[in-house]
Motif scaffolding. Structure first.
Motif, PDB file in Angstrom:
ATOM      1  N   LEU A  33       0.714   6.049 -10.161  1.00  0.00           N
ATOM      2  CA  LEU A  33      -0.517   6.440  -9.481  1.00  0.00           C
ATOM      3  C   LEU A  33      -0.792   7.914  -9.726  1.00  0.00           C
ATOM      4  O   LEU A  33       0.021   8.772  -9.367  1.00  0.00           O
ATOM      5  CB  LEU A  33      -0.419   6.143  -7.985  1.00  0.00           C
ATOM      6  CG  LEU A  33      -0.161   4.675  -7.626  1.00  0.00           C
ATOM      7  CD1 LEU A  33      -0.013   4.513  -6.125  1.00  0.00           C
ATOM      8  CD2 LEU A  33      -1.267   3.782  -8.153  1.00  0.00           C
ATOM      9  N   ASP A  34      -1.906   8.151 -10.373  1.00  0.00           N
ATOM     10  CA  ASP A  34      -2.309   9.527 -10.653  1.00  0.00           C
ATOM     11  C   ASP A  34      -3.080  10.069  -9.456  1.00  0.00           C
ATOM     12  O   ASP A  34      -4.282   9.845  -9.316  1.00  0.00           O
ATOM     13  CB  ASP A  34      -3.168   9.554 -11.917  1.00  0.00           C
ATOM     14  CG  ASP A  34      -3.517  10.979 -12.342  1.00  0.00           C
ATOM     15  OD1 ASP A  34      -2.898  11.919 -11.813  1.00  0.00           O
ATOM     16  OD2 ASP A  34      -4.410  11.128 -13.190  1.00  0.00           O
ATOM     17  N   GLN A  35      -2.367  10.777  -8.579  1.00  0.00           N
ATOM     18  CA  GLN A  35      -2.995  11.403  -7.410  1.00  0.00           C
ATOM     19  C   GLN A  35      -3.582  12.751  -7.823  1.00  0.00           C
ATOM     20  O   GLN A  35      -2.864  13.646  -8.265  1.00  0.00           O
ATOM     21  CB  GLN A  35      -1.965  11.602  -6.289  1.00  0.00           C
ATOM     22  CG  GLN A  35      -1.412  10.324  -5.685  1.00  0.00           C
ATOM     23  CD  GLN A  35      -2.323   9.728  -4.625  1.00  0.00           C
ATOM     24  OE1 GLN A  35      -3.398  10.262  -4.327  1.00  0.00           O
ATOM     25  NE2 GLN A  35      -1.894   8.614  -4.038  1.00  0.00           N
ATOM     26  N   MET A  36      -4.901  12.869  -7.693  1.00  0.00           N
ATOM     27  CA  MET A  36      -5.574  14.100  -8.126  1.00  0.00           C
ATOM     28  C   MET A  36      -5.184  15.305  -7.257  1.00  0.00           C
ATOM     29  O   MET A  36      -5.135  16.431  -7.732  1.00  0.00           O
ATOM     30  CB  MET A  36      -7.092  13.911  -8.097  1.00  0.00           C
ATOM     31  CG  MET A  36      -7.577  12.663  -8.813  1.00  0.00           C
ATOM     32  SD  MET A  36      -7.044  12.571 -10.528  1.00  0.00           S
ATOM     33  CE  MET A  36      -7.742  10.981 -11.019  1.00  0.00           C
ATOM     34  N   ASP A  37      -4.895  15.049  -6.003  1.00  0.00           N
ATOM     35  CA  ASP A  37      -4.554  16.130  -5.080  1.00  0.00           C
ATOM     36  C   ASP A  37      -3.275  15.751  -4.336  1.00  0.00           C
ATOM     37  O   ASP A  37      -3.300  14.924  -3.421  1.00  0.00           O
ATOM     38  CB  ASP A  37      -5.700  16.359  -4.090  1.00  0.00           C
ATOM     39  CG  ASP A  37      -5.459  17.569  -3.184  1.00  0.00           C
ATOM     40  OD1 ASP A  37      -4.341  18.131  -3.228  1.00  0.00           O
ATOM     41  OD2 ASP A  37      -6.378  17.933  -2.439  1.00  0.00           O
ATOM     42  N   HIS A  38      -2.156  16.328  -4.742  1.00  0.00           N
ATOM     43  CA  HIS A  38      -0.874  15.988  -4.116  1.00  0.00           C
ATOM     44  C   HIS A  38      -0.785  16.466  -2.667  1.00  0.00           C
ATOM     45  O   HIS A  38       0.020  15.954  -1.887  1.00  0.00           O
ATOM     46  CB  HIS A  38       0.273  16.583  -4.938  1.00  0.00           C
ATOM     47  CG  HIS A  38       0.594  15.779  -6.151  1.00  0.00           C
ATOM     48  ND1 HIS A  38       1.871  15.612  -6.624  1.00  0.00           N
ATOM     49  CD2 HIS A  38      -0.199  15.064  -6.994  1.00  0.00           C
ATOM     50  CE1 HIS A  38       1.865  14.849  -7.703  1.00  0.00           C
ATOM     51  NE2 HIS A  38       0.615  14.507  -7.947  1.00  0.00           N
ATOM     52  N   LYS A  39      -1.625  17.410  -2.321  1.00  0.00           N
ATOM     53  CA  LYS A  39      -1.619  17.879  -0.935  1.00  0.00           C
ATOM     54  C   LYS A  39      -2.396  16.937  -0.019  1.00  0.00           C
ATOM     55  O   LYS A  39      -2.181  16.928   1.195  1.00  0.00           O
ATOM     56  CB  LYS A  39      -2.226  19.290  -0.866  1.00  0.00           C
ATOM     57  CG  LYS A  39      -1.382  20.354  -1.557  1.00  0.00           C
ATOM     58  CD  LYS A  39      -2.019  21.727  -1.427  1.00  0.00           C
ATOM     59  CE  LYS A  39      -1.157  22.787  -2.100  1.00  0.00           C
ATOM     60  NZ  LYS A  39      -1.778  24.148  -1.988  1.00  0.00           N
ATOM     61  N   ASP A  40      -3.279  16.144  -0.617  1.00  0.00           N
ATOM     62  CA  ASP A  40      -4.091  15.194   0.159  1.00  0.00           C
ATOM     63  C   ASP A  40      -4.113  13.846  -0.566  1.00  0.00           C
ATOM     64  O   ASP A  40      -5.143  13.411  -1.078  1.00  0.00           O
ATOM     65  CB  ASP A  40      -5.512  15.730   0.339  1.00  0.00           C
ATOM     66  CG  ASP A  40      -6.374  14.803   1.193  1.00  0.00           C
ATOM     67  OD1 ASP A  40      -5.790  14.067   2.029  1.00  0.00           O
ATOM     68  OD2 ASP A  40      -7.609  14.810   1.011  1.00  0.00           O
ATOM     69  N   PRO A  41      -2.947  13.167  -0.662  1.00  0.00           N
ATOM     70  CA  PRO A  41      -2.868  11.896  -1.396  1.00  0.00           C
ATOM     71  C   PRO A  41      -3.627  10.786  -0.668  1.00  0.00           C
ATOM     72  O   PRO A  41      -3.738  10.782   0.549  1.00  0.00           O
ATOM     73  CB  PRO A  41      -1.366  11.601  -1.430  1.00  0.00           C
ATOM     74  CG  PRO A  41      -0.822  12.306  -0.232  1.00  0.00           C
ATOM     75  CD  PRO A  41      -1.650  13.548  -0.069  1.00  0.00           C
ATOM     76  N   HIS A  42      -4.131   9.817  -1.460  1.00  0.00           N
ATOM     77  CA  HIS A  42      -4.903   8.713  -0.917  1.00  0.00           C
ATOM     78  C   HIS A  42      -4.183   7.381  -1.141  1.00  0.00           C
ATOM     79  O   HIS A  42      -3.344   7.251  -2.042  1.00  0.00           O
ATOM     80  CB  HIS A  42      -6.295   8.677  -1.542  1.00  0.00           C
ATOM     81  CG  HIS A  42      -7.198   9.771  -1.054  1.00  0.00           C
ATOM     82  ND1 HIS A  42      -8.206   9.561  -0.135  1.00  0.00           N
ATOM     83  CD2 HIS A  42      -7.219  11.096  -1.339  1.00  0.00           C
ATOM     84  CE1 HIS A  42      -8.824  10.703   0.114  1.00  0.00           C
ATOM     85  NE2 HIS A  42      -8.248  11.655  -0.607  1.00  0.00           N
ATOM     86  N   ASN A  43      -4.539   6.414  -0.315  1.00  0.00           N
ATOM     87  CA  ASN A  43      -3.917   5.093  -0.393  1.00  0.00           C
ATOM     88  C   ASN A  43      -4.366   4.321  -1.627  1.00  0.00           C
ATOM     89  O   ASN A  43      -5.532   4.384  -2.029  1.00  0.00           O
ATOM     90  CB  ASN A  43      -4.261   4.267   0.847  1.00  0.00           C
ATOM     91  CG  ASN A  43      -3.443   4.669   2.053  1.00  0.00           C
ATOM     92  OD1 ASN A  43      -2.317   5.147   1.923  1.00  0.00           O
ATOM     93  ND2 ASN A  43      -4.003   4.477   3.240  1.00  0.00           N
ATOM     94  N   THR A  75       0.838  -1.201   0.000  1.00  0.00           N
ATOM     95  CA  THR A  75       0.000   0.000   0.000  1.00  0.00           C
ATOM     96  C   THR A  75       0.872   1.250   0.000  1.00  0.00           C
ATOM     97  O   THR A  75       1.914   1.287   0.661  1.00  0.00           O
ATOM     98  CB  THR A  75      -0.915   0.010   1.243  1.00  0.00           C
ATOM     99  OG1 THR A  75      -1.739  -1.147   1.241  1.00  0.00           O
ATOM    100  CG2 THR A  75      -1.802   1.250   1.261  1.00  0.00           C
ATOM    101  N   THR A  76       0.427   2.257  -0.747  1.00  0.00           N
ATOM    102  CA  THR A  76       1.169   3.516  -0.775  1.00  0.00           C
ATOM    103  C   THR A  76       0.228   4.696  -0.985  1.00  0.00           C
ATOM    104  O   THR A  76      -0.828   4.569  -1.600  1.00  0.00           O
ATOM    105  CB  THR A  76       2.224   3.515  -1.904  1.00  0.00           C
ATOM    106  OG1 THR A  76       3.020   4.688  -1.798  1.00  0.00           O
ATOM    107  CG2 THR A  76       1.560   3.463  -3.272  1.00  0.00           C
ATOM    108  N   SER A  77       0.642   5.834  -0.456  1.00  0.00           N
ATOM    109  CA  SER A  77      -0.003   7.113  -0.772  1.00  0.00           C
ATOM    110  C   SER A  77       1.053   8.102  -1.240  1.00  0.00           C
ATOM    111  O   SER A  77       0.781   9.288  -1.384  1.00  0.00           O
ATOM    112  CB  SER A  77      -0.738   7.664   0.462  1.00  0.00           C
ATOM    113  OG  SER A  77       0.169   7.888   1.525  1.00  0.00           O
ATOM    114  N   ASP A  78       2.246   7.579  -1.469  1.00  0.00           N
ATOM    115  CA  ASP A  78       3.371   8.397  -1.893  1.00  0.00           C
ATOM    116  C   ASP A  78       3.122   8.927  -3.313  1.00  0.00           C
ATOM    117  O   ASP A  78       2.856   8.143  -4.239  1.00  0.00           O
ATOM    118  CB  ASP A  78       4.650   7.551  -1.857  1.00  0.00           C
ATOM    119  CG  ASP A  78       5.916   8.378  -1.976  1.00  0.00           C
ATOM    120  OD1 ASP A  78       5.883   9.437  -2.630  1.00  0.00           O
ATOM    121  OD2 ASP A  78       6.943   7.952  -1.412  1.00  0.00           O
ATOM    122  N   THR A  79       3.204  10.228  -3.493  1.00  0.00           N
ATOM    123  CA  THR A  79       2.948  10.821  -4.805  1.00  0.00           C
ATOM    124  C   THR A  79       4.040  10.486  -5.820  1.00  0.00           C
ATOM    125  O   THR A  79       3.843  10.654  -7.030  1.00  0.00           O
ATOM    126  CB  THR A  79       2.837  12.355  -4.684  1.00  0.00           C
ATOM    127  OG1 THR A  79       4.039  12.872  -4.104  1.00  0.00           O
ATOM    128  CG2 THR A  79       1.647  12.734  -3.818  1.00  0.00           C
TER     129      THR A  79
END
Length: 427
Positions: free
Chosen positions: A233-243, A157-161
């Motif tokens: 992983l395309d994180q839509m919000d780098h300030k609030d990344p999701h798992n 699991t990751t939330s790393d941008t």
């Protein structure tokens, strides 16, 4: 010559014809079986597939093999599941590589894989994983874990941008070129609207996937075959990344052939796999025609091993397979002989693990009960106490539980020979 002998002779003749005319490097004799070195402690006469009860499942499986071998039609799915012996994917890859000769020049899918490297554990050498970013692993041997697991028994699991993961389907030890034009990621996110897994190919092209909420999968289609791809992983919000949690990778081609999936987790027992919440769901993706059950060495390392409880737990696991693949053919691999570390001693002292005999008995009961077969590795390798002989000859590790690379290769070739002999002799 009776009818059975005529069938065997005919099948052998057809297979020889197929092997000679094919363009594979292997000789016809090599296609049918592997010539192996002789070892005094190995009982070659016991190297066979034993079916103690109803053989209708075995016949149905070999009929599918006939369609593939004789007519070059269909896909035969094999699932091999176990503990550390299988996670290393040495002897299971030997079987895969040998069976690949049946595929001729067509290249079927590689089978379900997991990025063990990302989970900071040993990855099979026949495919390579390179990753960036911070990932958190979870394994089915853990009593408590933060994520749900499936067939692979593992997750990262990751939330790393900055996180990404590159898969090279062809590692240094493979002799086949694995490719895919369809890819399925087994995984999920805590917010579909906030993060999306994309696939980047070597030419830098990007592909979005089709998400199936029922199967918790992302499916990607490519216009050509590829052997390398990167999951980003395309994180839509780098300030609030999701798992995002990844539990498996399934590269496919739809070409006819044997698709051989090997699943292993170091230290895993039957209860370890029973604890995986989504194992039955993931089995639908693999849909095995044959399951090689090689779970048991860790179950039998406990002091109070119960043969009856072992059988009951396997019954529960088999019921999950039956729900997906009714009539599946089961081959049970008995535990190898092993030793246990003697506790409360300063020196590393070992004693033979007699639970191997109880586990062997349980596997024969399971085979008879479920219409399956047994490959009796315990007896083939020499029986109780034989692991020490394998160690002395450089075929087993010093822990007297695992094998060396040379030992695993021998085991893989022996299993292949036993399976092919059973196939050739089937009416």
């Amino acid at each position: 010559m009776d009818r059975r002998e005529k069938v065997v002779v005919m099948k052998r003749s057809v297979l020889l014809w197929f092997a000679i005319l094919s363009t594979m490097v292997l000789s016809a004799q090599g296609f049918l079986r592997r010539d192996l070195p002789k070892y005094e402690y190995v009982n070659d006469t016991l190297n066979r597939i034993i079916t103690p009860g109803d053989d209708s499942r075995q016949k149905a499986f070999f009929a599918k093999m006939d369609s593939l071998v004789l007519c070059h039609e269909g896909i035969v799915n094999i699932l091999h599941i176990g503990g550390s012996h299988v996670q290393a994917d040495i002897y299971s890859n030997v079987i895969r590589r040998n069976l690949d000769s049946i595929n001729n020049e067509t290249q079927p899918g590689r089978g379900l894989i997991f990025p063990y490297t990302v989970a900071k554990t040993n990855n099979p050498s026949n495919y390579k994983i390179v990753y960036k970013g911070s990932w958190t692993p979870a394994k089915n041997i853990q009593r408590e874990r933060p994520v749900e697991l499936g067939l692979t028994g593992m997750a990262v699991t990751t939330s790393d941008t900055l996180a990404e993961l590159t898969v090279f389907l062809n590692g240094k030890s493979t002799t086949s070129k694995w490719v895919c034009n369809k890819l399925t990621l087994l995984g999920y996110t805590d917010s579909l609207q906030k993060v999306e897994p994309l696939i980047r190919l070597s030419d830098s092209s990007l592909y979005g996937g089709h998400y199936d909420p029922d199967m918790s999968t992302y499916t990607y289609e490519f216009p050509h075959m590829v052997d390398t791809f990167t999951i980003i992983l395309d994180q839509m919000d780098h300030k609030d990344p999701h798992n995002f949690t990844l539990t498996g990778i399934l590269p496919e081609t739809r070409n006819p052939g044997v698709v051989y999936t090997s699943i292993g987790v170091n230290g895993a027992s039957v209860p370890s796999y029973l604890s995986c919440e989504n194992i039955e769901r993931d089995l639908c993706l693999v849909h095995p025609d044959m399951v090689i059950f090689a779970i048991g060495i860790n179950d039998a390392l406990v002091k109070n091993f119960s043969e009856e409880r072992f059988v009951q737990r396997y019954d529960s696991l088999i019921s999950k397979v039956e729900a997906v693949s009714p009539g599946c053919y089961y081959v049970f691999v008995t535990n190898n002989d092993s030793y246990k570390r003697v506790r409360n001693t300063r020196k590393k002292l070992y004693e033979v693990n007699t639970n191997g005999l109880k586990a062997r008995s349980a596997f024969f009961k399971l085979a008879e009960k479920h219409g399956g077969s047994v490959w009796d590795l315990f007896s083939i390798m020499g029986g109780l106490g034989s692991m020490k002989l394998w160690e002395q000859d450089g075929m087993a590790a010093k822990d007297k539980v695992h094998f060396t690379h040379k030992g695993y290769v021998l085991i893989g070739d022996m299993f292949y020979n036993a399976l092919m002999n059973a196939y050739l002799e089937m009416e």
